[in-house]
Every structure is written in structure tokens, then in C-alpha cells.
Design a protein around this motif. Structure first.
Motif, PDB file in Angstrom:
ATOM      1  N   ASP A   7       0.833  -1.212   0.000  1.00 16.69           N
ATOM      2  CA  ASP A   7       0.000   0.000   0.000  1.00 16.69           C
ATOM      3  C   ASP A   7       0.859   1.249   0.000  1.00 16.69           C
ATOM      4  O   ASP A   7       0.538   2.250  -0.667  1.00 16.69           O
ATOM      5  N   GLN A   8       1.962   1.195   0.710  1.00 19.90           N
ATOM      6  CA  GLN A   8       2.837   2.360   0.718  1.00 19.90           C
ATOM      7  C   GLN A   8       3.471   2.613  -0.671  1.00 19.90           C
ATOM      8  O   GLN A   8       3.627   3.765  -1.081  1.00 19.90           O
ATOM      9  N   ILE A   9       3.802   1.552  -1.340  1.00 23.28           N
ATOM     10  CA  ILE A   9       4.391   1.698  -2.695  1.00 23.28           C
ATOM     11  C   ILE A   9       3.367   2.288  -3.646  1.00 23.28           C
ATOM     12  O   ILE A   9       3.679   3.141  -4.489  1.00 23.28           O
ATOM     13  N   ARG A  10       2.085   1.830  -3.519  1.00 25.17           N
ATOM     14  CA  ARG A  10       1.043   2.346  -4.421  1.00 25.17           C
ATOM     15  C   ARG A  10       0.791   3.825  -4.130  1.00 25.17           C
ATOM     16  O   ARG A  10       0.552   4.618  -5.051  1.00 25.17           O
ATOM     17  N   GLU A  11       0.807   4.210  -2.868  1.00 26.60           N
ATOM     18  CA  GLU A  11       0.549   5.604  -2.551  1.00 26.60           C
ATOM     19  C   GLU A  11       1.711   6.513  -2.968  1.00 26.60           C
ATOM     20  O   GLU A  11       1.512   7.690  -3.232  1.00 26.60           O
ATOM     21  N   ALA A  12       2.934   5.941  -3.049  1.00 27.23           N
ATOM     22  CA  ALA A  12       4.114   6.739  -3.421  1.00 27.23           C
ATOM     23  C   ALA A  12       4.334   6.719  -4.926  1.00 27.23           C
ATOM     24  O   ALA A  12       5.457   6.674  -5.420  1.00 27.23           O
ATOM     25  N   LYS A  13       3.266   6.749  -5.757  1.00 28.70           N
ATOM     26  CA  LYS A  13       3.376   6.750  -7.221  1.00 28.70           C
ATOM     27  C   LYS A  13       4.059   8.036  -7.670  1.00 28.70           C
ATOM     28  O   LYS A  13       3.636   9.124  -7.309  1.00 28.70           O
TER      29      LYS A  13
END
Length: 344
Positions: A7-13
Motif C-alpha cells: 500500500d505504501q508503494i502504491r501511494e508513493a506513485k
């Protein structure tokens, strides 16, 4: 990998900065610059087109090479075989003959061409045609009588004479004579002096091979007759067998007679030459002689035009197909580039 980390990777697009977006927008709006014409050609494209061009050129060359060239057959005609040798000089060409080959014509009033002499020691059929012009009807009559006297003086004879001398108009005569083959050169020289030469043609056909074949058949038949006669001398033959042998002997003797007649006819045909002499009072003006270099230039231009036409006809479809393929690839590349810009 845990769900929290995903989820953190997706939010850090990552987000493209504003200057980069403005630059991409300007590039999409501007008209793409075209490369120079020579720079567009790439070696790999040339490798694709070169084989097609080479095949088209070879096909065109093959088609052109198979086309018979008109106008040079008479100039380059040569004596190919002793069995049929001919020459001709003409300003008003004589009637065509399937046994005579046409060669280079000579100007009106030219002296008689060097006649092809029969080969000594060989049986040959010699035929000659000559057409002369005389001044008027009086000279036509005198020339006709002279031609007949020439043939008789050379121990020949007149085959036929056709004479037409109207009160008005063009007069003419056609004389066919036969003279000994050994004296045909003398006959042609004397006949050509009766008027102005308009055209002449000479043909020689070899008769030696047919005569040799007839001679061989005669010898075989004579041997067969001698063998049959020896068998008939046998006193112990049965009546039926003797009748069969006698019938075969009679048939062989008939064949021998026919073969000897044919051989005699062949030798007689070779011993006399046939000359056909045409006389006319018609006025024929010499044809204007064109410049040879200009004729050569016209011929070269005509053949270059023909070669270009064949190249276009044969290579045209290949060139068109290559052009359509190139346009299709270019359009596809533009569509791919536009799609990428839209996604960004």
C-alpha cells in the motif's frame, strides 16, 4: 512482502514535475521536423529494395534480348549454309521468294553485284532474278530479243516470254531462260548490260546430298537384283518359291528404273541455271539516302525508350508495393508515438 508495504508503494506513485509536462505538451503541439531526404534512406531499407530492383532489371533485360531487331536482319544477314546462299541488290525490290534470302540492297543503277558462282564439282540448283529498266518501248522490244539471243548463244533455251508494249503507259516484259550452269556468270553479265539494274537476286540450292542418296539407293538395289538372280539360278527351287523370287526381282527392277530416272533429273536440274529477267519502261527515281549517324541515333533512342517501357511495366508493381509498405510502416510508427504521448 506485506500488504502494508504494498500500500505504501502504491501511494508513493511518482508524479512528473510540471516543467517536464509542459515540455512534453510543446513537443506534441509542434510539427515534427523532417530529416533530409538522403538521411531517410537507411541501409536496411536499401537491402530490402535492392533484390527486387535487380530481379526487375534482369527480367526486363531478358525480355528485350528476346525481341528480334527489325531493320538489322538485312544488314547483318550472312551466308549460313552452302545449301541456300543468296544475294540481292534492289531499289525496287523484287517479289519475295521463300527459297531466297534477302540481303543488303544497292542504289538504283548500281553495277551488278558479284554473283555467287556455283561450286565446282557439286550439283547445285542455280536461280537468278533480275529486273532492268529501259528507256522506251523500242528499247523494250530490242532488249527482249537480245535476251533471247544471249540465251541461245550460250547453248541455252527460252522457257517463256511475256511481252506487253501498249501504245501509252508503261511497257514490260518477263523472260525466263535456262543456260548451262558453267556459263551463268557470262549470261548475267550480258543480260545486265541491256538496261539499268533495278534489282537482282541470286540463289543457290545444293543438290549434291540428294544425288548421293539416290546413288546409294541405286547401288543397294543393284546388289539386291544380283542376289535374286543368283538364287533363281538354283534348279532345285520349288515353283512357289521361284514365283516369289521372280516377283521380288521385277519389283526391284522397277525401283531401279525409277531411281535412275530421279538421279538423271537431279543432274539435269543442276546442269542448267534458271534466269528470270524482268524489263520495264517505268521511271523509278532513286530513294534519298539518309544520314547514317542520324539513323543510328534514332535507333538508339527507340531502343532506350523500349527498354524504359519494359522496366516500368515489370518493375512498376514492385516499386508500388514497396512504397505502400513504407507508408504503412511510417503511419504505424506515428500512431504508436501518439499513443505514448497520450498515456503520459
Amino acid at each position: 512482502m506485506s500488504e502494508q508495504l504494498l500500500d505504501q508503494i502504491r501511494e508513493a506513485k511518482p508524479v512528473a514535475p510540471a516543467p517536464l509536462r509542459e515540455r512534453v505538451t510543446l513537443i506534441a503541439v509542434q510539427e515534427p521536423t523532417r530529416a533530409p531526404l538522403l538521411a531517410r534512406f537507411q541501409p536496411r531499407r536499401l537491402l530490402l529494395v535492392a533484390p527486387v530492383a535487380v530481379v526487375a532489371a534482369l527480367l526486363a533485360a531478358g525480355v528485350i534480348a528476346t525481341i528480334p531487331r527489325e531493320g538489322t536482319g538485312e544488314e547483318n544477314a550472312s551466308v549460313a549454309a552452302p545449301a541456300a546462299t543468296t544475294t540481292e541488290s534492289s531499289a525496287d525490290s523484287l517479289e519475295s521468294s521463300k527459297n531466297l534470302e534477302r540481303l543488303t540492297p544497292q542504289p538504283l543503277g548500281a553495277p551488278p553485284i558479284g554473283a555467287l558462282a556455283p561450286s565446282p564439282g557439286r550439283l547445285q540448283r542455280f536461280q537468278a532474278e533480275m529486273r532492268l529498266r529501259v528507256a522506251d518501248v523500242e528499247e523494250l522490244s530490242a532488249a527482249t530479243k537480245s535476251a533471247m539471243r544471249i540465251a541461245q548463244s550460250l547453248r541455252g533455251y527460252v522457257v517463256s516470254v511475256q511481252y506487253d508494249a501498249p501504245a501509252q503507259g508503261v511497257g514490260g516484259a518477263q523472260i525466263v531462260v535456262r543456260v548451262p550452269t558453267a556459263r551463268v556468270q557470262t549470261a548475267l553479265t550480258q543480260l545486265s548490260a541491256l538496261g539499268t539494274i533495278l534489282g537482282q537476286r541470286i540463289g543457290i540450292e545444293d543438290l549434291q546430298q540428294p544425288a548421293d542418296d539416290l546413288t546409294a539407293q541405286i547401288e543397294d538395289t543393284q546388289r539386291e537384283i544380283a542376289q535374286l538372280r543368283r538364287r533363281l539360278e538354283n534348279t532345285t527351287l520349288a515353283d512357289e518359291e521361284r514365283a516369289v523370287l521372280q516377283a521380288r526381282l521385277a519389283d526391284a527392277r522397277r525401283r531401279l528404273t525409277d531411281l535412275r530416272t530421279a538421279l538423271s533429273g537431279t543432274r539435269a536440274e543442276a546442269s542448267f541455271a534458271t534466269i528470270s529477267l524482268g524489263l520495264t519502261t517505268e521511271r523509278i527515281e532513286p530513294a534519298a539516302v539518309e544520314d547514317g549517324r542520324l539513323d543510328d541515333l534514332k535507333e538508339i533512342l527507340a531502343w532506350e525508350g523500349t527498354a524504359l517501357l519494359y522496366v516500368l511495366v515489370i518493375a512498376g508493381p514492385f516499386v508500388l508495393l514497396a512504397l505502400l509498405l513504407w507508408l504503412g510502416l511510417r503511419l504505424r510508427r506515428r500512431q504508436v508515438e501518439t499513443r505514448l504521448l497520450e498515456q503520459n
